[in-house]
Design a protein around this motif. Structure first.
Motif, short mmCIF file in Angstrom:
data_model
loop_
_atom_site.label_atom_id
_atom_site.label_comp_id
_atom_site.label_asym_id
_atom_site.label_seq_id
_atom_site.Cartn_x
_atom_site.Cartn_y
_atom_site.Cartn_z
N GLU A 1 82.34 -41.76 -67.41
CA GLU A 1 81.42 -42.89 -67.46
C GLU A 1 79.95 -42.46 -67.40
O GLU A 1 79.06 -43.24 -67.71
CB GLU A 1 81.72 -43.88 -66.33
CG GLU A 1 82.92 -44.78 -66.58
CD GLU A 1 84.27 -44.12 -66.29
OE1 GLU A 1 84.30 -42.92 -65.93
OE2 GLU A 1 85.29 -44.81 -66.44
N GLU A 2 79.68 -41.25 -66.96
CA GLU A 2 78.29 -40.80 -66.82
C GLU A 2 77.90 -39.88 -67.96
O GLU A 2 78.66 -38.99 -68.33
CB GLU A 2 78.16 -40.02 -65.51
CG GLU A 2 77.55 -40.80 -64.39
CD GLU A 2 77.32 -39.86 -63.22
OE1 GLU A 2 76.18 -39.44 -63.03
OE2 GLU A 2 78.30 -39.52 -62.54
N TYR A 3 76.69 -40.05 -68.48
CA TYR A 3 76.20 -39.20 -69.56
C TYR A 3 76.28 -37.70 -69.22
O TYR A 3 75.71 -37.27 -68.21
CB TYR A 3 74.72 -39.49 -69.83
CG TYR A 3 74.46 -40.61 -70.81
CD1 TYR A 3 74.91 -40.53 -72.12
CD2 TYR A 3 73.73 -41.73 -70.43
CE1 TYR A 3 74.66 -41.55 -73.02
CE2 TYR A 3 73.47 -42.76 -71.32
CZ TYR A 3 73.95 -42.66 -72.61
OH TYR A 3 73.70 -43.66 -73.50
N ASP A 4 76.94 -36.94 -70.04
CA ASP A 4 76.93 -35.47 -69.95
C ASP A 4 77.42 -34.90 -68.62
O ASP A 4 77.03 -33.81 -68.23
CB ASP A 4 75.50 -34.92 -70.22
CG ASP A 4 74.98 -35.31 -71.59
OD1 ASP A 4 75.80 -35.44 -72.52
OD2 ASP A 4 73.75 -35.49 -71.73
N ARG A 5 78.24 -35.68 -67.90
CA ARG A 5 78.65 -35.21 -66.58
C ARG A 5 80.15 -34.94 -66.47
O ARG A 5 80.64 -34.58 -65.40
CB ARG A 5 78.22 -36.23 -65.49
CG ARG A 5 76.74 -36.16 -65.16
CD ARG A 5 76.40 -34.85 -64.47
NE ARG A 5 74.98 -34.73 -64.24
CZ ARG A 5 74.13 -34.08 -65.05
NH1 ARG A 5 74.58 -33.51 -66.15
NH2 ARG A 5 72.85 -34.00 -64.78
N GLY A 6 80.90 -35.14 -67.55
CA GLY A 6 82.35 -34.93 -67.49
C GLY A 6 82.69 -33.45 -67.36
O GLY A 6 81.84 -32.58 -67.59
N PRO A 7 83.94 -33.13 -66.98
CA PRO A 7 84.35 -31.74 -66.79
C PRO A 7 84.09 -30.87 -68.03
O PRO A 7 84.39 -31.27 -69.16
CB PRO A 7 85.86 -31.86 -66.52
CG PRO A 7 86.06 -33.24 -66.04
CD PRO A 7 85.02 -34.09 -66.68
N ILE A 8 83.53 -29.68 -67.76
CA ILE A 8 83.15 -28.77 -68.84
C ILE A 8 84.35 -27.94 -69.30
O ILE A 8 85.05 -27.34 -68.48
CB ILE A 8 82.01 -27.84 -68.36
CG1 ILE A 8 80.73 -28.67 -68.17
CG2 ILE A 8 81.78 -26.68 -69.33
CD1 ILE A 8 79.59 -27.93 -67.49
N ILE A 9 84.57 -27.91 -70.60
CA ILE A 9 85.71 -27.15 -71.13
C ILE A 9 85.26 -25.75 -71.55
O ILE A 9 85.77 -24.75 -71.09
CB ILE A 9 86.36 -27.89 -72.33
CG1 ILE A 9 86.69 -29.32 -71.94
CG2 ILE A 9 87.62 -27.15 -72.80
CD1 ILE A 9 87.00 -30.23 -73.12
N LEU A 10 84.30 -25.69 -72.45
CA LEU A 10 83.77 -24.40 -72.90
C LEU A 10 82.27 -24.53 -73.07
O LEU A 10 81.78 -25.58 -73.50
CB LEU A 10 84.33 -24.01 -74.26
CG LEU A 10 85.68 -23.32 -74.43
CD1 LEU A 10 85.82 -22.83 -75.87
CD2 LEU A 10 85.88 -22.16 -73.47
N GLN A 11 81.55 -23.45 -72.78
CA GLN A 11 80.13 -23.41 -73.12
C GLN A 11 79.76 -22.00 -73.51
O GLN A 11 80.42 -21.04 -73.09
CB GLN A 11 79.23 -23.99 -72.04
CG GLN A 11 79.37 -23.41 -70.69
CD GLN A 11 78.53 -24.16 -69.65
OE1 GLN A 11 78.55 -23.78 -68.51
NE2 GLN A 11 77.80 -25.20 -69.97
N ARG A 12 78.76 -21.89 -74.39
CA ARG A 12 78.39 -20.57 -74.88
C ARG A 12 76.87 -20.47 -74.93
O ARG A 12 76.20 -21.40 -75.39
CB ARG A 12 78.97 -20.40 -76.28
CG ARG A 12 78.97 -18.97 -76.76
CD ARG A 12 80.01 -18.77 -77.83
NE ARG A 12 81.35 -18.90 -77.31
CZ ARG A 12 82.41 -19.22 -78.07
NH1 ARG A 12 82.26 -19.42 -79.36
NH2 ARG A 12 83.62 -19.30 -77.53
N PRO A 13 76.33 -19.34 -74.47
CA PRO A 13 74.87 -19.20 -74.43
C PRO A 13 74.25 -18.82 -75.78
O PRO A 13 74.90 -18.23 -76.63
CB PRO A 13 74.67 -18.06 -73.42
CG PRO A 13 75.92 -17.26 -73.47
CD PRO A 13 77.02 -18.20 -73.86
N VAL A 14 72.99 -19.17 -75.92
CA VAL A 14 72.17 -18.78 -77.08
C VAL A 14 70.82 -18.35 -76.50
O VAL A 14 70.24 -19.07 -75.70
CB VAL A 14 71.96 -19.99 -78.03
CG1 VAL A 14 70.91 -19.71 -79.08
CG2 VAL A 14 73.27 -20.39 -78.70
N PRO A 15 70.31 -17.16 -76.89
CA PRO A 15 69.03 -16.74 -76.32
C PRO A 15 67.85 -17.54 -76.87
O PRO A 15 67.86 -17.93 -78.04
CB PRO A 15 68.92 -15.27 -76.75
CG PRO A 15 69.85 -15.12 -77.90
CD PRO A 15 70.91 -16.18 -77.78
#
Ligand code: GRF
Length: 205
Positions: A144-158
């Motif tokens: 229900e909250e913007y951008d706050r749900g459980p994170i599945i994958l994330q990848r960095p970019v410099p």
């Protein structure tokens, strides 16, 4: 059960394209948009993916809008939703109906640079202003909250010297085109387990 995905998009649809072009383990059953004349619709036409345009503003009461949307999702036997640049808040009854079966991609390393007001170029402007040296993208479950749900994958970019919001956005977007289909592939092959707010990623064996 095969994943039959509805992708929700409001814009250019480059993530939608990447999702469609990498649909090996899942099926893209429908494109949902709140606007006509957007790039994503052209892409849907090109790949013969059904499209459903539904403008929430055209409904006097939200219940009617929600009912029409859920009806279309049923009609196309959708069992999963992937938000890809969809600029409307998903109504709570739809979030509830698809809890644990709806994901979003955000062009930053959540929880940093996320939440209300952080969308489009604003995200990359804020990243540059803050002076961080790394940004990235995140795929997360939607609640229900913007951008706050459980994170599945994330990848960095410099972040590199001389970056503008536009150059940074382009570099992050290129990476999103790998990250989003990859995440959906993991989900489609049963390797993402969600229990409460905790995610476990399983190996392929
Ligand atoms: C992407 O940057 C995505 O992270 C954000 O909206 C943008 C959509 O771009 N949620 P596109 O329409 O897929 O090209």
């Amino acid at each position: 059960m095969q994943l039959k995905i509805a992708v929700f998009a409001s814009g250019g649809g480059s993530n939608f394209r990447a999702i469609v072009e990498n649909a090996h383990a899942y099926k893209v059953a429908l494109l949902v948009s709140n606007r006509s004349r957007i790039g994503a619709l052209e892409i849907a036409r090109h790949y013969s993916i059904p499209q459903f345009i539904l403008n929430p503003a055209a409904f006097a009461v939200q219940d009617a809008y929600v009912e029409r949307l859920l009806e279309a999702l049923r009609e196309y036997q959708v069992n999963f939703i992937a938000l890809a640049g969809y600029l409307r808040k998903i109504p709570a009854p739809v979030v509830r109906a698809f809890r644990g079966r709806m994901v979003n991609i955000h062009p930053a390393m959540l929880p940093a640079f996320g939440g209300k007001g952080y969308y489009g170029m604003r995200v990359h402007e804020a990243v540059l202003k803050s002076g961080v040296q790394t940004t990235g993208a995140t795929v997360h479950f939607v609640d229900e909250e913007y951008d706050r749900g459980p994170i599945i994958l994330q990848r960095p970019v410099p972040v590199t010297a001389g970056d503008t919001p536009a150059t940074l956005a382009r570099r992050v977007l290129e990476m999103e085109h790998q990250l989003y289909p990859e995440t959906l592939h993991l989900i489609a092959t049963g390797r993402v387990h969600l229990s409460g707010r905790t995610i476990t990623l399983k190996n392929s064996d």
